[in-house]
Design an enzyme around this catalytic site. Structure first.
Site, PDB file in Angstrom:
ATOM      1  N   GLY A   1      34.355  34.791  49.796  1.00 24.01           N
ATOM      2  CA  GLY A   1      33.599  35.622  48.859  1.00 24.01           C
ATOM      3  C   GLY A   1      34.523  36.575  48.134  1.00 24.01           C
ATOM      4  O   GLY A   1      35.651  36.813  48.576  1.00 24.01           O
TER       5      GLY A   1
ATOM      6  N   GLN B   1      36.685  44.256  43.837  1.00 21.41           N
ATOM      7  CA  GLN B   1      38.005  43.945  44.424  1.00 21.41           C
ATOM      8  C   GLN B   1      39.055  43.589  43.374  1.00 21.41           C
ATOM      9  O   GLN B   1      40.251  43.621  43.673  1.00 21.41           O
ATOM     10  CB  GLN B   1      37.878  42.794  45.427  1.00 21.41           C
ATOM     11  CG  GLN B   1      37.082  43.176  46.673  1.00 21.41           C
ATOM     12  CD  GLN B   1      36.899  41.987  47.575  1.00 21.41           C
ATOM     13  OE1 GLN B   1      36.002  41.171  47.361  1.00 21.41           O
ATOM     14  NE2 GLN B   1      37.747  41.864  48.584  1.00 21.41           N
TER      15      GLN B   1
ATOM     16  N   CYS C   1      38.664  40.762  55.322  1.00 24.15           N
ATOM     17  CA  CYS C   1      38.462  41.085  53.907  1.00 24.15           C
ATOM     18  C   CYS C   1      39.771  40.881  53.162  1.00 24.15           C
ATOM     19  O   CYS C   1      40.831  41.281  53.650  1.00 24.15           O
ATOM     20  CB  CYS C   1      38.006  42.537  53.771  1.00 24.15           C
ATOM     21  SG  CYS C   1      37.720  43.032  52.071  1.00 24.15           S
ATOM     22  N   LEU C   2      39.672  40.290  51.989  1.00 21.84           N
ATOM     23  CA  LEU C   2      40.874  40.049  51.179  1.00 21.84           C
ATOM     24  C   LEU C   2      41.530  41.361  50.750  1.00 21.84           C
ATOM     25  O   LEU C   2      42.711  41.386  50.429  1.00 21.84           O
ATOM     26  CB  LEU C   2      40.520  39.202  49.953  1.00 21.84           C
ATOM     27  CG  LEU C   2      40.031  37.779  50.270  1.00 21.84           C
ATOM     28  CD1 LEU C   2      39.552  37.086  49.002  1.00 21.84           C
ATOM     29  CD2 LEU C   2      41.119  36.965  50.959  1.00 21.84           C
TER      30      LEU C   2
ATOM     31  N   HIS D   1      28.453  41.749  53.071  1.00 20.68           N
ATOM     32  CA  HIS D   1      29.833  42.232  52.908  1.00 20.68           C
ATOM     33  C   HIS D   1      30.142  42.465  51.418  1.00 20.68           C
ATOM     34  O   HIS D   1      30.699  43.498  51.042  1.00 20.68           O
ATOM     35  CB  HIS D   1      30.776  41.190  53.536  1.00 20.68           C
ATOM     36  CG  HIS D   1      32.238  41.460  53.395  1.00 20.68           C
ATOM     37  ND1 HIS D   1      33.062  41.700  54.474  1.00 20.68           N
ATOM     38  CD2 HIS D   1      33.056  41.488  52.300  1.00 20.68           C
ATOM     39  CE1 HIS D   1      34.302  41.895  54.046  1.00 20.68           C
ATOM     40  NE2 HIS D   1      34.328  41.759  52.736  1.00 20.68           N
ATOM     41  N   GLU D   2      29.750  41.498  50.577  1.00 20.03           N
ATOM     42  CA  GLU D   2      30.039  41.617  49.138  1.00 20.03           C
ATOM     43  C   GLU D   2      29.188  42.698  48.486  1.00 20.03           C
ATOM     44  O   GLU D   2      29.656  43.418  47.604  1.00 20.03           O
ATOM     45  CB  GLU D   2      29.811  40.280  48.426  1.00 20.03           C
ATOM     46  CG  GLU D   2      30.603  39.089  48.953  1.00 20.03           C
ATOM     47  CD  GLU D   2      32.073  39.341  49.161  1.00 20.03           C
ATOM     48  OE1 GLU D   2      32.631  40.254  48.530  1.00 20.03           O
ATOM     49  OE2 GLU D   2      32.672  38.623  49.983  1.00 20.03           O
TER      50      GLU D   2
ATOM     51  N   HIS E   1      30.770  45.963  48.978  1.00 19.21           N
ATOM     52  CA  HIS E   1      31.860  46.204  48.022  1.00 19.21           C
ATOM     53  C   HIS E   1      31.315  46.790  46.723  1.00 19.21           C
ATOM     54  O   HIS E   1      31.900  47.716  46.160  1.00 19.21           O
ATOM     55  CB  HIS E   1      32.595  44.896  47.686  1.00 19.21           C
ATOM     56  CG  HIS E   1      33.680  44.506  48.650  1.00 19.21           C
ATOM     57  ND1 HIS E   1      34.743  45.324  48.953  1.00 19.21           N
ATOM     58  CD2 HIS E   1      33.881  43.366  49.359  1.00 19.21           C
ATOM     59  CE1 HIS E   1      35.553  44.701  49.811  1.00 19.21           C
ATOM     60  NE2 HIS E   1      35.052  43.509  50.082  1.00 19.21           N
TER      61      HIS E   1
HETATM   62  O1  GNR Z   1      37.159  35.586  53.058  1.00 16.85           O
HETATM   63  C1  GNR Z   1      36.390  36.351  53.641  1.00 16.85           C
HETATM   64  N1  GNR Z   1      35.949  36.025  54.875  1.00 16.85           N
HETATM   65  C2  GNR Z   1      34.944  36.726  55.531  1.00 16.85           C
HETATM   66  C3  GNR Z   1      34.756  36.466  56.879  1.00 16.85           C
HETATM   67  C4  GNR Z   1      33.770  37.118  57.586  1.00 16.85           C
HETATM   68  C5  GNR Z   1      32.969  38.020  56.949  1.00 16.85           C
HETATM   69  C6  GNR Z   1      33.150  38.311  55.613  1.00 16.85           C
HETATM   70  C7  GNR Z   1      34.127  37.663  54.903  1.00 16.85           C
HETATM   71  S1  GNR Z   1      34.336  37.988  53.217  1.00 16.85           S
HETATM   72  C8  GNR Z   1      36.031  37.634  53.003  1.00 16.85           C
HETATM   73  C9  GNR Z   1      36.403  37.701  51.537  1.00 16.85           C
HETATM   74  C10 GNR Z   1      36.233  39.113  51.021  1.00 16.85           C
HETATM   75  O2  GNR Z   1      36.971  40.007  51.285  1.00 16.85           O
HETATM   76  N2  GNR Z   1      35.184  39.345  50.306  1.00 16.85           N
HETATM   77  O3  GNR Z   1      34.917  40.573  49.875  1.00 16.85           O
HETATM   78 NI    NI Z   2      35.847  41.932  51.293  1.00 16.66          NI
END
Ligand code: GNR
Ligand code: NI
Length: 167
Positions: free
Chosen positions: A46, A51, A91-92, A133-134, A137
């Site tokens: 995601g 980001q 998270c990236l 999660h997104e 953000h």
């Molecule tokens: O790549 C991602 N893997 C992930 C694994 C578990 C829970 C959430 C994520 S999101 C993350 C990519 C990212 O940072 N999205 O904002």
């Molecule tokens: Ni993230």
């Protein structure tokens, strides 16, 4: 298509609150293509516009193993959630850090697709985690903010140290 630079925590810009997309233009579609390319290249499941330092309510997600099931959420709204689940997240924007976060087990989200059509999606499992999660953000919240303050301090110090070492 372009691979966009991803903001790294701790960066103040990750805490900006994204604004609603008022109209889906050619620039919006271009941004979404670039966000998808950036997510696949990372690789990640995601990516939120926040980001890549664009503060608009846009999210791309692909939790498929084959990387061919792109979900685009424009102006996503959580309309229902239920249950609880604790899942290890990464998270990236916080590379190399993984920890368990408590989230809703199932969510219903309403959003616009790239064509500007309103749709509703029921999600569970990794997709539900990723949507939450997104959407965090977009509100300026990074997953580590769900962890204890002590853990947050440790993560910040570790990332700052790593940043110094690579300069
Ligand atoms: O790549 C991602 N893997 C992930 C694994 C578990 C829970 C959430 C994520 S999101 C993350 C990519 C990212 O940072 N999205 O904002
Ligand atoms: Ni993230």
């Amino acid at each position: 298509m372009a691979i966009l630079p991803i903001l790294q925590y701790p960066d103040e810009r990750l805490h900006k609150v994204a604004k609603k997309v008022e109209s889906i233009t050619a620039a919006t579609r271009r941004l979404i293509e670039d966000m998808a390319a950036t997510m696949y290249a990372a690789p990640g499941v995601g990516l939120a516009a926040t980001q890549v330092d664009v503060h608009q309510r846009i999210v791309v997600i692909d939790v498929s193993e084959t990387h061919d099931d792109l979900l685009v959420l424009i102006n996503p709204e959580l309309i229902a959630s239920s249950g609880e689940s604790k899942c290890e997240e990464g998270c990236l924007s916080v590379p190399g850090i993984y920890d368990k976060v408590q989230r809703a087990e199932r969510v219903t989200v309403r959003a616009l697709n790239v064509k500007g059509e309103l749709f509703t999606l029921d999600a569970e499992g990794l997709l539900a985690v990723c949507i939450q999660h997104e959407m965090d953000h977009l509100m300026g919240k990074v997953f580590v903010e769900h962890l204890s303050h002590l853990k947050q301090v440790r993560i910040r110090n570790k990332l700052k140290k790593r940043l110094r070492e690579t300069m």
